[in-house]
Design a protein around this motif. Sequence first.
Motif: not given
Length: 288
Positions: A276-277, A274, A283, A227-228
């Motif tokens: 994208r998710d 963040q 993470n 996500r990061y």
Amino acid sequence: MAVKKRQKALASGRPPVSRPKERMSAQQSRTIIRTHHRLHKQLAAAQKTGDEMKAKELEAAIENNGGIAAYQAASKQGQANDRGGDSSKVLVDWLVELGVIDRKARGQNSTKQVPLRCLEVGALSTTNAISKFPTLIEMTRIDLNSQGPGIEKQDFMKRPLPKSDQERFDILSLSLVLNYVPDAIGRGAMLHQIIQFLKSKKGYAADNESLPLLFFVLPLPCIDNSRYIDEPRLLGIMDSLGLVLAKKRMTAKLCYYLLRWTGTVRRTRFEKKQIRDKAGMNNFSIEV
């Protein structure tokens, strides 16, 4: 009761236990590695929130999973030829392509060239591919839990900083190590530490502009399913530290990078952000 937070050492939660004597199946080694990483992430989260009870439960779970010894044994088996081979083969290929070493000169005594100095962090073997050039490359190997003679037991983050170029290295290998550091700030600190161990550019002749180099390997999901972090952000972080991409290779499981140290650091802050998710993402992150 909440406890006072303190900076975690790289060796946090890595108790050595007896090593497995029998060869594991590929599935067994993958399970040990995945479980080890999952438990350490949970342990880091518990320590961050001051949950002592949860942290103790997770430390016990890590030990029951075999601890660092089982993790290293599983990782070492992953380097066997029938399990995909040793990652330093990629480094050797790249050094040959860049003209840094001559594969034909392996084992030959040479008075023309002073051996390059290579620091291998997280070393598992003294017989891997990069070790096959003793007259061309002088190896220094360290690991938190030494696998035997030739590998010094040492936490890289506690290694004394070099005082001169004579104590620094032409090549630094960091293969599947950064992902083991328990938090984003610690990973950024390790990258800052790395550049202090690479020689300055002024020590090289004009025809040897490829050096010094960082060989850097991560599990593919760290940049492909985080996500990061994605590759542009990772390379942006590296560029801010003076490390520019020279070579890269992607496989189904790993991403390999060879980065050239320019000696120029730009003070750019990369906070945990963040980008994208999606369901099932991890993470993994780096803060500098």
